[in-house]
Scaffold this motif. Structure first.
Motif, mmCIF file in Angstrom:
data_model
loop_
_atom_site.group_PDB
_atom_site.id
_atom_site.type_symbol
_atom_site.label_atom_id
_atom_site.label_comp_id
_atom_site.label_asym_id
_atom_site.label_seq_id
_atom_site.Cartn_x
_atom_site.Cartn_y
_atom_site.Cartn_z
ATOM 1 N N SER A 94 0.895 -1.128 -0.004
ATOM 2 C CA SER A 94 0.082 0.013 -0.005
ATOM 3 C C SER A 94 0.836 1.203 -0.121
ATOM 4 C CB SER A 94 -1.020 0.172 1.189
ATOM 5 O OG SER A 94 -1.919 -1.154 1.117
ATOM 6 N N VAL A 125 -6.725 6.594 -0.462
ATOM 7 C CA VAL A 125 -8.075 5.940 0.387
ATOM 8 C C VAL A 125 -8.923 5.109 -0.418
ATOM 9 C CG1 VAL A 125 -9.872 6.302 1.725
ATOM 10 C CG2 VAL A 125 -7.708 7.854 2.150
ATOM 11 N N VAL A 126 -9.305 5.327 -1.730
ATOM 12 C CA VAL A 126 -10.322 4.517 -2.182
ATOM 13 C C VAL A 126 -9.543 3.273 -2.685
ATOM 14 C CG1 VAL A 126 -11.727 4.303 -4.437
ATOM 15 C CG2 VAL A 126 -11.587 6.555 -3.007
ATOM 16 N N ALA A 129 -8.945 0.820 0.173
ATOM 17 C CA ALA A 129 -10.110 0.134 0.430
ATOM 18 C C ALA A 129 -10.468 -0.950 -0.505
ATOM 19 C CB ALA A 129 -11.332 1.040 0.748
ATOM 20 N N ALA A 132 -8.047 -4.068 -0.207
ATOM 21 C CA ALA A 132 -8.384 -4.797 0.799
ATOM 22 C C ALA A 132 -9.440 -5.926 0.459
ATOM 23 C CB ALA A 132 -8.559 -3.920 1.963
ATOM 24 N N TRP A 133 -10.368 -5.203 -0.388
ATOM 25 C CA TRP A 133 -11.603 -6.017 -0.795
ATOM 26 C C TRP A 133 -11.099 -7.038 -1.646
ATOM 27 C CZ3 TRP A 133 -15.500 -4.448 -4.717
ATOM 28 C CH2 TRP A 133 -16.412 -5.469 -4.744
ATOM 29 N N ARG A 162 -7.869 -7.654 9.555
ATOM 30 C CA ARG A 162 -8.494 -6.914 10.823
ATOM 31 C C ARG A 162 -7.547 -6.793 12.078
ATOM 32 N NH1 ARG A 162 -14.095 -6.600 10.341
ATOM 33 N NH2 ARG A 162 -14.314 -6.748 12.668
ATOM 34 N N VAL A 168 -13.327 -2.582 10.756
ATOM 35 C CA VAL A 168 -14.450 -2.160 9.994
ATOM 36 C C VAL A 168 -15.465 -3.362 10.000
ATOM 37 C CG1 VAL A 168 -15.071 -1.419 7.596
ATOM 38 C CG2 VAL A 168 -12.948 -0.425 8.774
ATOM 39 N N SER A 170 -17.918 -5.958 8.536
ATOM 40 C CA SER A 170 -17.884 -6.521 7.100
ATOM 41 C C SER A 170 -19.091 -6.517 6.487
ATOM 42 C CB SER A 170 -17.730 -8.307 7.508
ATOM 43 O OG SER A 170 -17.549 -8.933 6.413
ATOM 44 N N PHE A 174 -16.389 -6.711 2.382
ATOM 45 C CA PHE A 174 -15.143 -5.773 3.120
ATOM 46 C C PHE A 174 -15.136 -6.198 4.669
ATOM 47 C CE2 PHE A 174 -16.424 -2.952 -0.288
ATOM 48 C CZ PHE A 174 -15.441 -2.386 -0.363
ATOM 49 N N TRP A 178 -9.447 0.046 9.544
ATOM 50 C CA TRP A 178 -9.338 1.247 8.854
ATOM 51 C C TRP A 178 -7.967 1.789 9.061
ATOM 52 C CZ3 TRP A 178 -7.120 4.669 12.194
ATOM 53 C CH2 TRP A 178 -7.424 4.774 13.649
ATOM 54 N N VAL A 181 -5.683 1.151 5.917
ATOM 55 C CA VAL A 181 -6.386 2.176 4.751
ATOM 56 C C VAL A 181 -5.412 3.503 4.651
ATOM 57 C CG1 VAL A 181 -8.235 3.088 3.588
ATOM 58 C CG2 VAL A 181 -8.588 1.020 4.783
#
Length: 222
Positions: A94, A125-126, A129, A132-133, A162, A168, A170, A174, A178, A181
């Motif tokens: 990241s 940030v987008v 996220a 991670a997904w 996590r 965050v 689920s 997701f 956070w 992120v």
């Protein structure tokens, strides 16, 4: 008017030595073009982060476990460290993805400055996220978990992203914290800041565009 004499038909000098009928030229900002560039920058940085998430899902090691009884399973002690490895690998990817995104946006000259920094942060940030997904989905496909594993057999499950105290909920697949992120935007903004400090020009190397007169008469780009 005599030959070689003063031209009385020419405009006289203004109070600051410029012709009285010529308005000073000022820069104009094309808001639509600026917003379009900012949106493209956000999408570009997000795509870089998404690619990093795909890479993480393809390389992250699984956690090996064994089924000890029907409905009961445990992880092998030697593989419990992979949970930390998964978070560390994701953090490194990241950070690099965010830094690459920051460098890429810097080369969009029209965005240099606060608009570029905000675009980089939002895109990072987008992208994190999404990383991670999508990365979690890929890792889950590679390491499906217990499933129908018989008693005494081994299985491999995907490590979680996590972290206690920063989770965050689920929703829609997701399942991450956070805290991981914010790593990408940190890398992106640090790279952007370094490039900002390297440039020693007040205008950040941005060529003026959309120039016109204060009186409203457009005189073209300079």
């Amino acid at each position: 008017m005599t030959a070689g004499g003063p031209d009385f038909l020419a405009p006289g000098p203004g109070p600051e030595g410029t012709p009285a009928d010529v308005a000073p030229i000022v820069d104009r900002i094309d808001i639509r073009s600026l917003l379009r560039s900012a949106v493209l920058a956000v999408l570009g940085v997000a795509v870089v982060g998404l690619i990093g998430g795909i890479l993480w899902g393809l390389v992250v090691p699984g956690v090996t476990g064994v089924v000890v009884a029907p409905g009961r399973a445990g992880a092998l002690g030697a593989d419990t460290g992979h949970r930390f490895d998964a978070v560390a690998i994701f953090a490194c990817i990241s950070f690099v993805a965010g830094a690459l995104g920051g460098v890429g946006v810097w080369w969009i000259r029209s965005l240099r400055g606060s608009v570029g920094a905000v675009s980089v942060a939002i895109g990072a940030v987008v992208g994190a996220a999404l990383a991670a997904w999508i990365g979690g989905l890929i890792a889950g496909a590679r390491h499906p978990g217990v499933g129908d594993t018989a008693v005494g057999q081994f299985f491999s499950s995907a490590p979680s992203l996590r972290l206690d105290g920063s989770t965050v909920d689920s929703v829609g697949g997701f399942d991450f914290s956070w805290a991981i992120v914010v790593i990408a935007p940190i890398g992106a903004l640090l790279a952007y800041l370094v490039l900002l400090l390297v440039v020693r020009r007040a205008d950040l190397g941005v060529a003026p565009s959309g120039r016109g007169t204060q009186g409203g008469e457009l005189v073209g780009d300079a």
